[in-house]
Design a protein around this motif. Structure first.
Motif, PDB file in Angstrom:
ATOM      1  N   VAL A 145       1.022  -0.630   0.368  1.00 11.27           N
ATOM      2  CA  VAL A 145       0.014  -0.169  -0.204  1.00 11.27           C
ATOM      3  C   VAL A 145       0.922   1.295   0.330  1.00 11.27           C
ATOM      4  O   VAL A 145       0.724   2.084  -0.794  1.00 11.27           O
ATOM      5  CB  VAL A 145      -0.803  -0.143   1.126  1.00 11.27           C
ATOM      6  N   ARG A 183       1.063   4.490  -2.893  1.00  9.29           N
ATOM      7  CA  ARG A 183       0.022   5.182  -2.570  1.00  9.29           C
ATOM      8  C   ARG A 183       1.534   6.158  -2.838  1.00  9.29           C
ATOM      9  O   ARG A 183       1.427   7.953  -2.932  1.00  9.29           O
ATOM     10  CB  ARG A 183      -0.565   5.917  -1.277  1.00  9.29           C
ATOM     11  N   ASP A 187      -8.670   7.361  -9.382  1.00  8.86           N
ATOM     12  CA  ASP A 187      -7.036   8.257  -8.210  1.00  8.86           C
ATOM     13  C   ASP A 187      -6.396   6.743  -8.977  1.00  8.86           C
ATOM     14  O   ASP A 187      -6.394   5.313  -8.615  1.00  8.86           O
ATOM     15  CB  ASP A 187      -7.791   7.632  -6.994  1.00  8.86           C
ATOM     16  N   ARG A 237      -3.434   6.004  -7.547  1.00 12.84           N
ATOM     17  CA  ARG A 237      -2.295   5.390  -6.499  1.00 12.84           C
ATOM     18  C   ARG A 237      -3.124   4.628  -5.857  1.00 12.84           C
ATOM     19  O   ARG A 237      -2.679   2.846  -4.993  1.00 12.84           O
ATOM     20  CB  ARG A 237      -2.212   6.914  -5.472  1.00 12.84           C
ATOM     21  N   THR A 238      -4.496   4.779  -5.166  1.00  9.38           N
ATOM     22  CA  THR A 238      -5.604   3.670  -5.288  1.00  9.38           C
ATOM     23  C   THR A 238      -5.573   2.356  -5.928  1.00  9.38           C
ATOM     24  O   THR A 238      -4.872   1.431  -5.625  1.00  9.38           O
ATOM     25  CB  THR A 238      -7.537   4.099  -4.826  1.00  9.38           C
ATOM     26  N   CYS A 278      -2.969   1.346  -8.274  1.00  9.76           N
ATOM     27  CA  CYS A 278      -1.945   1.279  -7.498  1.00  9.76           C
ATOM     28  C   CYS A 278      -1.481   0.420  -6.212  1.00  9.76           C
ATOM     29  O   CYS A 278      -0.802  -1.064  -6.542  1.00  9.76           O
ATOM     30  CB  CYS A 278      -0.468   2.187  -7.712  1.00  9.76           C
ATOM     31  N   ALA A 279      -2.118   0.925  -5.308  1.00 12.09           N
ATOM     32  CA  ALA A 279      -1.435   0.329  -4.093  1.00 12.09           C
ATOM     33  C   ALA A 279      -2.481  -0.958  -4.042  1.00 12.09           C
ATOM     34  O   ALA A 279      -2.596  -2.387  -3.283  1.00 12.09           O
ATOM     35  CB  ALA A 279      -2.390   1.388  -3.127  1.00 12.09           C
TER      36      ALA A 279
END
Length: 260
Positions: A54, A58, A193, A195-196, A198-199
């Motif tokens: 995570v 992020r 989003d 980052r979400t 990818c995490a």
């Protein structure tokens, strides 16, 4: 590629190796209870791997628009997931014994297979085209993960001393977060989003593939090829495919021009 993404992927692979050793030597195969070492060591390893995943997802600058294009590995994995969930749906219908609950679950699994087919074909064709005309199939295709989280609590409430049932809830939630973020990135690119996404993809890789694959292999060793005709194992294989798709998506989102 981001250095921390690489670290996360390596830690996830190490988690899978640890889980394989744990299942083979340190856990009772019948009860699922730990016979060597504390159960909290297992949860600690999970927490570290997921936490790093995570944080790595992020902490970068992923570009989700990179997913709207040709990618043979992603397409093949998505089609493999579609085969698994499609077979699960068929087997569940054949074995449901007039159970309305099982019929509903089979329908949800079939919807998931339908969406995965669309994803796979979209990634395999040269010119990008959304898997379906609207977002609805993607939403319906993810509902099975909601269903399974609720069913895990209602049908098989678990003790903290049995790691697998508890971890399964985390796996399903990771898959749900990833697939939801993926659908948004593909259908609503201006609002997604990265980052979400990818995490969620890295967490799904750690939980759904690296943690789950040793269990699948153990089942095949113990029960033989006949286990591939059971909905439970096929669903787990589909979960592994979702995890692999998570890693591929995270890598594609974070590749730099030098990586291409």
């Amino acid at each position: 590629m981001n250095f921390f993404i690489v670290v996360s992927l390596i830690l996830s692979v190490l988690l899978g190796i640890f889980r394989g050793i744990d299942l083979a030597l340190l856990t009772d195969a019948e009860t699922g209870l730990c016979i060597v070492g504390s159960v909290w060591l297992r949860y600690g390893a999970l927490a570290v791997a997921v936490g790093v995943a995570v944080a790595a997802g992020r902490g970068g600058q992923p570009k989700p628009d990179a997913l709207r294009g040709h990618c043979t590995p992603s397409g093949v994995v998505a089609l493999a997931a579609a085969v698994c969930y499609g077979e699960v749906a068929v087997l569940r219908i054949l074995w449901m014994h007039s159970s309305v609950v099982m019929l509903l679950r089979a329908v949800l699994e079939a919807l998931c297979a339908f969406w995965m087919i669309g994803l796979g074909l979209s990634w395999l064709r040269r010119g990008w085209k959304n898997p379906t005309r609207s977002l609805t199939p993607a939403v319906l295709g993810s509902v099975i993960f909601y269903w399974c989280v609720l069913a895990r609590f209602m049908e098989n409430s678990s003790s903290w001393h049995r790691v697998a049932p508890t971890a399964m809830v985390w796996q399903l939630l990771a898959g749900l977060v990833f697939l939801s973020a993926l659908a948004r990135a593909l259908y609503l690119p201006g609002t997604s989003d990265g980052r979400t996404l990818c995490a969620g993809g890295l967490a799904a890789f750690a939980l759904c593939l690296c943690w789950e694959l040793p269990t699948v292999l153990q089942t095949l060793v113990q029960e033989g090829g006949g286990a591939l005709l059971t909905p439970t194992l096929l669903f787990r294989l589909g979960l592994c495919c979702v995890g692999a798709l998570g890693a591929l998506s995270a890598v594609r989102c974070t590749r730099t021009e030098q990586d291409v």
